[in-house]
Design a protein around this motif. Structure first.
Motif, PDB file in Angstrom:
ATOM      1  N   ALA A   2      -3.967 -42.067  11.927  1.00 16.40           N
ATOM      2  CA  ALA A   2      -3.467 -40.787  11.415  1.00 16.40           C
ATOM      3  C   ALA A   2      -3.961 -40.582   9.992  1.00 16.40           C
ATOM      4  O   ALA A   2      -4.223 -41.544   9.264  1.00 16.40           O
ATOM      5  CB  ALA A   2      -1.947 -40.767  11.459  1.00 16.40           C
ATOM      6  N   TYR A  46     -10.929 -30.730  10.039  1.00 13.84           N
ATOM      7  CA  TYR A  46      -9.742 -31.577  10.141  1.00 13.84           C
ATOM      8  C   TYR A  46      -8.672 -30.833  10.942  1.00 13.84           C
ATOM      9  O   TYR A  46      -8.535 -29.614  10.825  1.00 13.84           O
ATOM     10  CB  TYR A  46      -9.188 -31.927   8.758  1.00 13.84           C
ATOM     11  CG  TYR A  46     -10.008 -32.949   8.002  1.00 13.84           C
ATOM     12  CD1 TYR A  46      -9.743 -34.309   8.116  1.00 13.84           C
ATOM     13  CD2 TYR A  46     -11.063 -32.557   7.171  1.00 13.84           C
ATOM     14  CE1 TYR A  46     -10.493 -35.249   7.415  1.00 13.84           C
ATOM     15  CE2 TYR A  46     -11.817 -33.482   6.470  1.00 13.84           C
ATOM     16  CZ  TYR A  46     -11.525 -34.826   6.604  1.00 13.84           C
ATOM     17  OH  TYR A  46     -12.280 -35.743   5.916  1.00 13.84           O
ATOM     18  N   VAL A  47      -7.917 -31.567  11.731  1.00 14.22           N
ATOM     19  CA  VAL A  47      -6.856 -30.969  12.554  1.00 14.22           C
ATOM     20  C   VAL A  47      -5.506 -31.505  12.080  1.00 14.22           C
ATOM     21  O   VAL A  47      -5.288 -32.723  12.078  1.00 14.22           O
ATOM     22  CB  VAL A  47      -7.062 -31.291  14.047  1.00 14.22           C
ATOM     23  CG1 VAL A  47      -5.926 -30.712  14.869  1.00 14.22           C
ATOM     24  CG2 VAL A  47      -8.412 -30.757  14.531  1.00 14.22           C
ATOM     25  N   PHE A  48      -4.636 -30.598  11.685  1.00 14.09           N
ATOM     26  CA  PHE A  48      -3.303 -30.974  11.193  1.00 14.09           C
ATOM     27  C   PHE A  48      -2.228 -30.453  12.138  1.00 14.09           C
ATOM     28  O   PHE A  48      -2.336 -29.343  12.666  1.00 14.09           O
ATOM     29  CB  PHE A  48      -3.060 -30.392   9.800  1.00 14.09           C
ATOM     30  CG  PHE A  48      -4.021 -30.885   8.748  1.00 14.09           C
ATOM     31  CD1 PHE A  48      -3.862 -32.131   8.172  1.00 14.09           C
ATOM     32  CD2 PHE A  48      -5.090 -30.093   8.340  1.00 14.09           C
ATOM     33  CE1 PHE A  48      -4.740 -32.594   7.203  1.00 14.09           C
ATOM     34  CE2 PHE A  48      -5.982 -30.542   7.369  1.00 14.09           C
ATOM     35  CZ  PHE A  48      -5.800 -31.798   6.804  1.00 14.09           C
ATOM     36  N   CYS A  49      -1.170 -31.244  12.307  1.00 16.97           N
ATOM     37  CA  CYS A  49      -0.030 -30.788  13.101  1.00 16.97           C
ATOM     38  C   CYS A  49       0.943 -29.990  12.248  1.00 16.97           C
ATOM     39  O   CYS A  49       1.678 -29.138  12.757  1.00 16.97           O
ATOM     40  CB  CYS A  49       0.682 -31.969  13.756  1.00 16.97           C
ATOM     41  SG  CYS A  49       1.728 -32.916  12.620  1.00 16.97           S
ATOM     42  N   MET A  50       0.945 -30.268  10.928  1.00 18.04           N
ATOM     43  CA  MET A  50       1.959 -29.691  10.056  1.00 18.04           C
ATOM     44  C   MET A  50       1.462 -29.691   8.616  1.00 18.04           C
ATOM     45  O   MET A  50       0.693 -30.567   8.223  1.00 18.04           O
ATOM     46  CB  MET A  50       3.241 -30.530  10.148  1.00 18.04           C
ATOM     47  CG  MET A  50       4.420 -29.998   9.379  1.00 18.04           C
ATOM     48  SD  MET A  50       5.290 -28.677  10.219  1.00 18.04           S
ATOM     49  CE  MET A  50       6.127 -29.613  11.514  1.00 18.04           C
ATOM     50  N   ILE A  74      -1.012 -23.283  11.240  1.00 18.22           N
ATOM     51  CA  ILE A  74      -0.191 -24.433  11.632  1.00 18.22           C
ATOM     52  C   ILE A  74       1.205 -24.256  11.062  1.00 18.22           C
ATOM     53  O   ILE A  74       1.397 -23.525  10.090  1.00 18.22           O
ATOM     54  CB  ILE A  74      -0.800 -25.775  11.152  1.00 18.22           C
ATOM     55  CG1 ILE A  74      -0.993 -25.780   9.630  1.00 18.22           C
ATOM     56  CG2 ILE A  74      -2.115 -26.079  11.854  1.00 18.22           C
ATOM     57  CD1 ILE A  74      -1.442 -27.114   9.065  1.00 18.22           C
ATOM     58  N   THR A  76       4.302 -24.604   8.790  1.00 19.59           N
ATOM     59  CA  THR A  76       4.381 -24.938   7.366  1.00 19.59           C
ATOM     60  C   THR A  76       5.840 -25.087   6.941  1.00 19.59           C
ATOM     61  O   THR A  76       6.665 -24.247   7.287  1.00 19.59           O
ATOM     62  CB  THR A  76       3.708 -23.837   6.520  1.00 19.59           C
ATOM     63  OG1 THR A  76       2.331 -23.740   6.894  1.00 19.59           O
ATOM     64  CG2 THR A  76       3.793 -24.157   5.046  1.00 19.59           C
ATOM     65  N   LYS A 142       5.837 -38.534  11.740  1.00 22.56           N
ATOM     66  CA  LYS A 142       4.704 -37.797  12.325  1.00 22.56           C
ATOM     67  C   LYS A 142       3.427 -38.636  12.260  1.00 22.56           C
ATOM     68  O   LYS A 142       2.638 -38.671  13.206  1.00 22.56           O
ATOM     69  CB  LYS A 142       4.527 -36.458  11.619  1.00 22.56           C
ATOM     70  CG  LYS A 142       5.670 -35.493  11.891  1.00 22.56           C
ATOM     71  CD  LYS A 142       5.487 -34.184  11.154  1.00 22.56           C
ATOM     72  CE  LYS A 142       6.580 -33.199  11.556  1.00 22.56           C
ATOM     73  NZ  LYS A 142       7.936 -33.674  11.263  1.00 22.56           N
ATOM     74  N   GLN A 147      -0.119 -38.102  14.212  1.00 19.53           N
ATOM     75  CA  GLN A 147      -0.336 -36.711  13.820  1.00 19.53           C
ATOM     76  C   GLN A 147      -0.808 -36.640  12.370  1.00 19.53           C
ATOM     77  O   GLN A 147      -0.301 -37.351  11.507  1.00 19.53           O
ATOM     78  CB  GLN A 147       0.957 -35.903  13.995  1.00 19.53           C
ATOM     79  CG  GLN A 147       1.444 -35.849  15.427  1.00 19.53           C
ATOM     80  CD  GLN A 147       2.769 -35.121  15.572  1.00 19.53           C
ATOM     81  OE1 GLN A 147       3.501 -34.934  14.599  1.00 19.53           O
ATOM     82  NE2 GLN A 147       3.080 -34.691  16.784  1.00 19.53           N
ATOM     83  N   ASN A 148      -1.769 -35.768  12.111  1.00 19.56           N
ATOM     84  CA  ASN A 148      -2.295 -35.579  10.764  1.00 19.56           C
ATOM     85  C   ASN A 148      -1.442 -34.571  10.000  1.00 19.56           C
ATOM     86  O   ASN A 148      -1.025 -33.554  10.566  1.00 19.56           O
ATOM     87  CB  ASN A 148      -3.738 -35.081  10.802  1.00 19.56           C
ATOM     88  CG  ASN A 148      -4.675 -36.071  11.456  1.00 19.56           C
ATOM     89  OD1 ASN A 148      -4.375 -37.265  11.528  1.00 19.56           O
ATOM     90  ND2 ASN A 148      -5.807 -35.589  11.942  1.00 19.56           N
ATOM     91  N   VAL A 149      -1.215 -34.850   8.721  1.00 22.92           N
ATOM     92  CA  VAL A 149      -0.337 -34.014   7.894  1.00 22.92           C
ATOM     93  C   VAL A 149      -1.055 -33.626   6.603  1.00 22.92           C
ATOM     94  O   VAL A 149      -1.746 -34.447   5.991  1.00 22.92           O
ATOM     95  CB  VAL A 149       0.974 -34.763   7.560  1.00 22.92           C
ATOM     96  CG1 VAL A 149       1.825 -33.956   6.589  1.00 22.92           C
ATOM     97  CG2 VAL A 149       1.765 -35.064   8.837  1.00 22.92           C
TER      98      VAL A 149
END
Length: 200
Positions: A2, A46-50, A74, A76, A142, A147-149
């Motif tokens: 992550a 880059y892919v972020f979940c939050m 995404i 926030t 996360k 998951q990426n943040v």
């Protein structure tokens, strides 16, 4: 694996005017907007979940510009845990003029030390004590799920997070300055152990 990536907001009007900003709600300059746009360009792909940010407009505006430049939407979360350190009666004052009044050494202690509060304000230790519990309860779970943040916040709230993530001592954090608009990437393994740190 992550990723946690944080970005200090772009230049604000008070950054430009060399004033203590703290919790005053000051907007970005044109340069600050360009810095946020540049950060967004570096984060493309880059892919972020939050995404998380503070309650202050300069951080929120930076995040908005970053996500727009990335062409993504995404969820926030805005939370005061990530607000800038409160500088008390120094807020709004010019740093150079304050140094002339109180002495440069005293102002540097107020600005950079770990556990000394500016008059009526908040120490970095107190900032740490609100940032890290929030990070542990809201963000670490996360990351553990892979998951990426993304976090867009402020110099001192992010310095607090750096202390925790990189095991930086109260003595060494005094020398750390986070540049505006430059993404810092933390790479974690499946056990949430840090495997890499870099600026983009």
């Amino acid at each position: 694996m992550a990723l946690l990536i944080f970005v200090r907001h772009g230049q604000s009007l008070y950054n430009l005017e060399n004033r203590f900003t703290g919790t005053l709600d000051i907007s970005l300059t044109l340069l600050g907007k360009e810095q946020a746009k540049s950060a967004g360009g570096k984060l493309k792909g880059y892919v972020f979940c939050m995404a998380y940010t503070s309650m202050l407009i300069r951080a929120q505006e930076s995040l908005e510009i970053i996500l727009k430049e990335m062409h993504v939407k995404i969820p926030t979360v805005k939370n005061s845990a990530f607000n800038e350190r409160m500088y008390g009666s120094l807020q709004g004052l010019n740093k150079e003029e304050t140094a002339k009044k109180y002495g440069l050494a005293q102002v540097e202690i107020w600005r950079r030390s770990y556990d000394v509060c500016p008059p009526g304000g908040e120490s970095l230790l107190q900032t740490y004590n609100r940032v890290i519990p929030y990070y542990k309860t809201q963000i670490e779970p996360k990351l553990k799920m892979g998951q990426n943040v993304l976090i867009v916040a402020h110099g001192n709230s992010l310095r607090s997070l750096m202390m925790y993530l990189e095991n930086i001592s109260p003595v060494d954090i005094v020398k750390v300055n986070i540049p505006t608009g430059l993404p810092r990437v933390y790479d974690f393994n499946n056990q949430l152990q840090l495997s890499g740190v870099k600026y983009l």
